[in-house]
Structures are given as structure tokens and as C-alpha cells.
Design an enzyme around this catalytic site. Structure first.
Site, PDB file in Angstrom:
ATOM      1  CE  LYS A 265      -4.355  -1.393   2.203  1.00 45.14           C
ATOM      2  NZ  LYS A 265      -5.231  -1.166   3.376  1.00 45.14           N
TER       3      LYS A 265
ATOM      4  CB  CYS B 220     -20.381   0.253   7.238  1.00 41.40           C
ATOM      5  SG  CYS B 220     -18.898   1.168   6.800  1.00 41.40           S
TER       6      CYS B 220
ATOM      7  CB  ALA C   7     -37.313  -4.384  -1.949  1.00 40.71           C
TER       8      ALA C   7
END
EC number: 1.1.1.22
Length: 422
Positions: free
Chosen positions: A35, A263, A255
């Protein structure tokens, strides 16, 4: 200001690059060498719309390192590390604890006032009961006097995180000392949105309550959708009418096959666990999770209406990310669907515009297509799992389609079409 960001995932990277765009000097601190190298080359280690362009634009205004000593030369440090779930649903604070320890060690040798801001999602009480004593012990300093400590929850939507950083609905700052309050007010001065100043524990709870409510809206929509399916009612028309009530915002009444990501599932489970520790029985929150875990399996039920025996059948999956415009597969609804199909003996061919490599780590044994068209051409039936815009342009004619995300073109063209909640 000079800002250090600990953790360069979806939240940390977007936050840091966003602050660089606003004129601040930013250093990312991350233990992952890959990273660090990618960020220093202006290559985002994650896919997030607009992030690569923003990094290239601000080249030279930020850099990444694995050396915590770099935060000594900054004014403010944001803790943006992950808080994954344990098996019992509680959050694992090992990364927060490790970051706090390293911050404390550096602050021991720093005379100037330094502000530490927790942006990671943590259960109410964590900042003052976990972060504060660790930094205090390692630094030999006293919080709110020698160093600032605050909670500043993030409300970034994956896939829209860059836009959300610059155009937030609100900014919440949980703070105790006046000096830290003024520093954060100055940092966030350019943002034109409501700014709520609270105590630290309240700021932590606002994040959990927000995510739990949005998750509840999705599970509620799915419960109503399941009923509508059996009554022959279009649930999307139902919620179009419901959403016109000024007391009810129409957002998140989509829906389908439920929510995933880093999260909602994690945060609702953590809140349930905390409530139980406090002697409460959060029945509504438990039902939210129960509905969500059951919902993707509706696709298998509908598929078996048309192909009762799935053994040896080739089933195509369109979409592997938990939502469009991201490569994140954490808690993706594709995971339980693939598991169920494998248990039925089906062969699977899958495609996603961005998430194939991340998904392959979990299911190396399934076939991955080079395009969505390949999935349709090679499969006996197609399951639409993620609502990527690309999937709106495909030719579904002659196919069995089980749709978890309401793709209108599939609805019109498929030989046999089943929507999960419509």
C-alpha cells in the site's frame, strides 16, 4: 495543517487525499508495504470513483510510510484503521489499540500539543476507555491537557466516498477540551454543512445509530418486498408512494437481496453485542440481521422453481462486489449465494467489472468470465447480484434471469424473469 493518517483503506485514503486537495500536508502511515509503495506512486490500492485522478492531481502534497515517527512532524493524527467483527459480533480493537500505542510512543518525545482524532468506527466508550489510557500510558502525558483527543465519525459511502468527503451531509465532532474543539473547527471551516459538536461518547453512538437505521430501512423494505412478491404487487411502486410522505425519506428503500459491505453488518452486530453486555435485548436489530442473512437465499429458491435440480447446471453470476462502483467484497451478498450454489452441485461462472480478484481469494474454485456477455452466453440461468450500470445494457433475451437488484432491461427481455421482491 500537517496531518497524519493511520490506516490507508477506504476511509483513511479518501480522507487524507481530500485534505491534501484542501491544501494540507498529509502523511499516510500504514504497515502494508505494498500500500505504501502504491500510494507513493499515486496508485490507489482500492478502487474508488475519482480517487486516482485526485491522487495524481495532488502528487507531492502527500506521501506514505510505515514509520510512525513521521507523525511527530504533524499537528493532528487521524486513526482510520479497521475494526473488524469477532465471531461473537463484537468489534476487534487490536488495530486501534496498536495505533494508539504507537502514537503514544511518538508523543512521549514531542513537546508541542498534538491532536489525536479517532475516525475508525468504535463502540461508544472506546475513545475514552481504550484509546485515551493507552496513549496516556505510552506518552506519559495527560489527555485534554498535554494532547487533544476527539471522535470524528466518517459517513463516506463506498463508491461515492470522494464526493461525500467534499459534500458531507453533516460533520460530527465529539470533543472534550476547548483547544481540540477549535483546531477541528478550523480544519473543517471550508465545509458548508451542519456541524454538530457533542461529547465523545455521543459522537461514537451517532455513527452506530445512523448505520443501524439505514440497515433497518433495507431489511424493512425486503420484508415488505417478500410479501409484495407473493401478492403480485410491485414493491418499488409501494415505496415510491411511501417515500412521498415528508416524514419518511425515500432513500434506502431498495428491496432486493440485502446489504453487505464493511459497515452495516459489522456495525449492527457490534451494537447488538454491546446492548447485550448492558443487559438489553435489541430485538429489532437482531431481526434486521436475520432478515438480511436470509434474503440472498431467496434467489436460490426462485431459481429452483425453474431448475429444480441444480447439480451440473451452469449458473451465471453478474456482480460480486457488495455494491456497484467498488471492488469491496466484504459481506457481499454474492458470498452466501455462491456457497448455496456449490452445495447444490451447480457449476458457477461469475463476472464483476472490478471485484473479481478480491472475490477469487474466497472462491478460487469457480470460473470467472472475461465479460458479462460471456456469463450470459455460457450459463443455463443468470443471477443479477450487483447493480452495475453495465448490466443495464446486456441482452437477456432467451435466458432465465433471477434478479436481486431490479435491472429493468432484464425484466423486459428475459425468457423467464423473477425479481426477488417484485
Amino acid at each position: 495543517m500537517k496531518i497524519s493518517i493511520i490506516g490507508s483503506g477506504y476511509v483513511g485514503l479518501v480522507t487524507g487525499v481530500g485534505f491534501a486537495e484542501l491544501g494540507h500536508d498529509v502523511v499516510f502511515i500504514d504497515v502494508d508495504e505494498q500500500k505504501v509503495e502504491m500510494i507513493n506512486s499515486c496508485k490507489p490500492p482500492i478502487f474508488e470513483k475519482g480517487l486516482k485522478e485526485l491522487m495524481e492531481k495532488n502528487r507531492g502534497k502527500f506521501y506514505a510510510t510505515n514509520d510512525y515517527a513521521s507523525l511527530k512532524n504533524t499537528d493532528i493524527t487521524f486513526i482510520c484503521v479497521g475494526t473488524p467483527s469477532r465471531k461473537d459480533g463484537s468489534i476487534d480493537l487490536k488495530y486501534v489499540e496498536s495505533a494508539s500505542k504507537e502514537i503514544g510512543k511518538v508523543l512521549r518525545g514531542k513537546e508541542e500539543f498534538h491532536t489525536v482524532v479517532v475516525k475508525s468506527t468504535v463502540i461508544p466508550g472506546t475513545t475514552e476507555e481504550v484509546v485515551k489510557p493507552i496513549i496516556g500510558k505510552e506518552s506519559g502525558k495527560e489527555a485534554f491537557r498535554d494532547f487533544g483527543l476527539a471522535m470524528n465519525p466518517e459517513f463516506l459511502r463506498e463508491g461515492n466516498a470522494v464526493e461525500d468527503f467534499f459534500n458531507p451531509d453533516r460533520i460530527v465532532i465529539g470533543v472534550k477540551d476547548e483547544r481540540t474543539k477549535k483546531i477541528l473547527e478550523k480544519l473543517y471551516e471550508p465545509f458548508n454543512c451542519p456541524k454538530l459538536i457533542t461529547d465523545i461518547k455521543t459522537a461514537e453512538m451517532i455513527k452506530y445509530a445512523s448505520n443501524a437505521f439505514l440497515a433497518t430501512k433495507i431489511s424493512f423494505a425486503n420484508e415488505i418486498g417478500n410479501i409484495c412478491k407473493k401478492l403480485g404487487i410491485d414493491v418499488y411502486k409501494v415505496f415510491e408512494g411511501v417515500g412521498l410522505d415528508h416524514r419518511i425519506n425515500p432513500s434506502f428503500f431498495r428491496a432486493g437481496i440485502g446489504f453487505g459491505g464493511s459497515c452495516f453488518p459489522k456495525d449492527v452486530k457490534a451494537l447488538i453485542k454491546k446492548a447485550e453486555e448492558l443487559g438489553e435485548d435489541p430485538k429489532l436489530l437482531k431481526a434486521v440481521i436475520e432478515v438480511n442473512e436470509r434474503q440472498p437465499l431467496k434467489m436460490i429458491e426462485l431459481l429452483k422453481k425453474h431448475i429444480p435440480n441444480l447439480e451440473g447446471k451452469k449458473i451465471g453470476l453478474l456482480g460480486l462486489a457488495f455494491k456497484p462502483d467498488t471492488d469491496d467484497v466484504r459481506e457481499s451478498r454474492a458470498i452466501p449465494i455462491v456457497k448455496a450454489l456449490l452445495e447444490e452441485g451447480a457449476e458457477i461462472i461469475a463476472y464483476d467489472p472490478k471485484a473479481i480478484e478480491n472475490f477469487r481469494k474466497f472462491f478460487p474454485q469457480i470460473e470467472y468470465a472475461n465479460s458479462a456477455e460471456d456469463v450470459i452466453a455460457k450459463s443455463d440461468a443468470v443471477l443479477i447480484v450487483t447493480e452495475w450500470r453495465d448490466f443495464e445494457e446486456l441482452d437477456y433475451s432467451g435466458k432465465i434471469v433471477i434478479d436481486g437488484r431490479r435491472v429493468e432491461k432484464a425484466m423486459r427481455e428475459a425468457k423467464i424473469y423473477e425479481g426477488v421482491c417484485w
